[in-house]
Design a protein around this motif. Structure first.
Motif, PDB file in Angstrom:
ATOM      1  N   PHE A   5      -0.451 -43.167 -33.596  1.00 27.14           N
ATOM      2  CA  PHE A   5      -1.617 -43.768 -34.235  1.00 27.14           C
ATOM      3  C   PHE A   5      -1.150 -44.821 -35.230  1.00 27.14           C
ATOM      4  O   PHE A   5      -0.350 -44.518 -36.122  1.00 27.14           O
ATOM      5  CB  PHE A   5      -2.451 -42.697 -34.956  1.00 27.14           C
ATOM      6  N   ILE A   6      -1.605 -46.046 -35.061  1.00 27.12           N
ATOM      7  CA  ILE A   6      -1.303 -47.127 -36.000  1.00 27.12           C
ATOM      8  C   ILE A   6      -2.435 -47.139 -37.012  1.00 27.12           C
ATOM      9  O   ILE A   6      -3.596 -47.328 -36.659  1.00 27.12           O
ATOM     10  CB  ILE A   6      -1.170 -48.475 -35.278  1.00 27.12           C
ATOM     11  N   TRP A   7      -2.095 -46.945 -38.265  1.00 29.72           N
ATOM     12  CA  TRP A   7      -3.090 -46.784 -39.320  1.00 29.72           C
ATOM     13  C   TRP A   7      -3.158 -48.035 -40.181  1.00 29.72           C
ATOM     14  O   TRP A   7      -2.264 -48.310 -40.964  1.00 29.72           O
ATOM     15  CB  TRP A   7      -2.724 -45.566 -40.171  1.00 29.72           C
ATOM     16  N   HIS A   8      -4.211 -48.806 -40.043  1.00 23.68           N
ATOM     17  CA  HIS A   8      -4.542 -49.934 -40.901  1.00 23.68           C
ATOM     18  C   HIS A   8      -3.424 -50.946 -41.120  1.00 23.68           C
ATOM     19  O   HIS A   8      -2.927 -51.115 -42.229  1.00 23.68           O
ATOM     20  CB  HIS A   8      -5.067 -49.456 -42.247  1.00 23.68           C
ATOM     21  N   LEU A   9      -3.063 -51.616 -40.069  1.00 26.46           N
ATOM     22  CA  LEU A   9      -2.138 -52.742 -40.166  1.00 26.46           C
ATOM     23  C   LEU A   9      -2.904 -53.915 -40.771  1.00 26.46           C
ATOM     24  O   LEU A   9      -3.938 -54.309 -40.247  1.00 26.46           O
ATOM     25  CB  LEU A   9      -1.609 -53.114 -38.787  1.00 26.46           C
ATOM     26  N   LEU A  45      -5.609 -46.795 -32.431  1.00 29.71           N
ATOM     27  CA  LEU A  45      -5.861 -47.423 -33.723  1.00 29.71           C
ATOM     28  C   LEU A  45      -7.358 -47.570 -33.890  1.00 29.71           C
ATOM     29  O   LEU A  45      -8.115 -47.371 -32.940  1.00 29.71           O
ATOM     30  CB  LEU A  45      -5.148 -48.778 -33.831  1.00 29.71           C
ATOM     31  N   THR A  46      -7.783 -47.892 -35.092  1.00 23.25           N
ATOM     32  CA  THR A  46      -9.194 -48.186 -35.328  1.00 23.25           C
ATOM     33  C   THR A  46      -9.317 -49.584 -35.884  1.00 23.25           C
ATOM     34  O   THR A  46      -8.379 -50.119 -36.486  1.00 23.25           O
ATOM     35  CB  THR A  46      -9.846 -47.176 -36.300  1.00 23.25           C
ATOM     36  N   VAL A  47     -10.485 -50.168 -35.678  1.00 23.40           N
ATOM     37  CA  VAL A  47     -10.747 -51.529 -36.146  1.00 23.40           C
ATOM     38  C   VAL A  47     -12.234 -51.661 -36.468  1.00 23.40           C
ATOM     39  O   VAL A  47     -13.083 -51.054 -35.812  1.00 23.40           O
ATOM     40  CB  VAL A  47     -10.315 -52.568 -35.089  1.00 23.40           C
ATOM     41  N   ARG A  68     -14.966 -43.483 -29.180  1.00 25.75           N
ATOM     42  CA  ARG A  68     -15.002 -42.712 -30.428  1.00 25.75           C
ATOM     43  C   ARG A  68     -14.982 -43.671 -31.611  1.00 25.75           C
ATOM     44  O   ARG A  68     -14.597 -44.830 -31.489  1.00 25.75           O
ATOM     45  CB  ARG A  68     -13.806 -41.766 -30.497  1.00 25.75           C
ATOM     46  N   ALA A  69     -15.388 -43.153 -32.763  1.00 28.00           N
ATOM     47  CA  ALA A  69     -15.405 -43.952 -33.988  1.00 28.00           C
ATOM     48  C   ALA A  69     -14.874 -43.110 -35.133  1.00 28.00           C
ATOM     49  O   ALA A  69     -14.892 -41.877 -35.094  1.00 28.00           O
ATOM     50  CB  ALA A  69     -16.818 -44.424 -34.302  1.00 28.00           C
ATOM     51  N   ASP A  70     -14.405 -43.810 -36.159  1.00 22.61           N
ATOM     52  CA  ASP A  70     -13.991 -43.180 -37.405  1.00 22.61           C
ATOM     53  C   ASP A  70     -14.752 -43.899 -38.513  1.00 22.61           C
ATOM     54  O   ASP A  70     -14.371 -44.995 -38.919  1.00 22.61           O
ATOM     55  CB  ASP A  70     -12.481 -43.312 -37.592  1.00 22.61           C
ATOM     56  N   GLY A  71     -15.852 -43.314 -38.923  1.00 22.98           N
ATOM     57  CA  GLY A  71     -16.722 -44.001 -39.871  1.00 22.98           C
ATOM     58  C   GLY A  71     -17.301 -45.241 -39.227  1.00 22.98           C
ATOM     59  O   GLY A  71     -17.861 -45.180 -38.132  1.00 22.98           O
TER      60      GLY A  71
END
Length: 81
Positions: A5-9, A45-47, A68-71
């Motif tokens: 998981f790439i977290w907030h690049l 990752l999330t964006v 899926r979503a994260d917030g």
């Protein structure tokens, strides 16, 4: 782990639009290919969907939405070659 998981690049605003984000992502993916924490080939990752530049970059790097979503952020994933 099931996936890396790439977290907030993040790239500083004064360096955006110069290929720094692409270079950073390609370096991160190269590192993940070395399997430093396990055999998974899946990267997530999330964006923020409002971040058009990042969404475009991830699309060109073959990331796809997972549904899926994260917030407020959407999750993307890619299987490494």
């Amino acid at each position: 782990e099931e996936a890396y998981f790439i977290w907030h690049l993040m790239i500083d605003a004064q360096h955006q639009g110069r290929g720094c984000g692409r270079a950073a992502m390609e370096a991160a993916l190269a590192y993940i290919r070395s399997k430093p924490f396990g055999a998974s080939n899946l990267v997530r990752l999330t964006v923020s969907p409002e971040n058009a530049a990042a969404c475009h970059l991830y699309q060109t790097l073959r990331f796809s939405p997972t549904g899926r979503a994260d917030g407020d952020e959407i999750e993307l994933e890619r299987v490494l070659d």
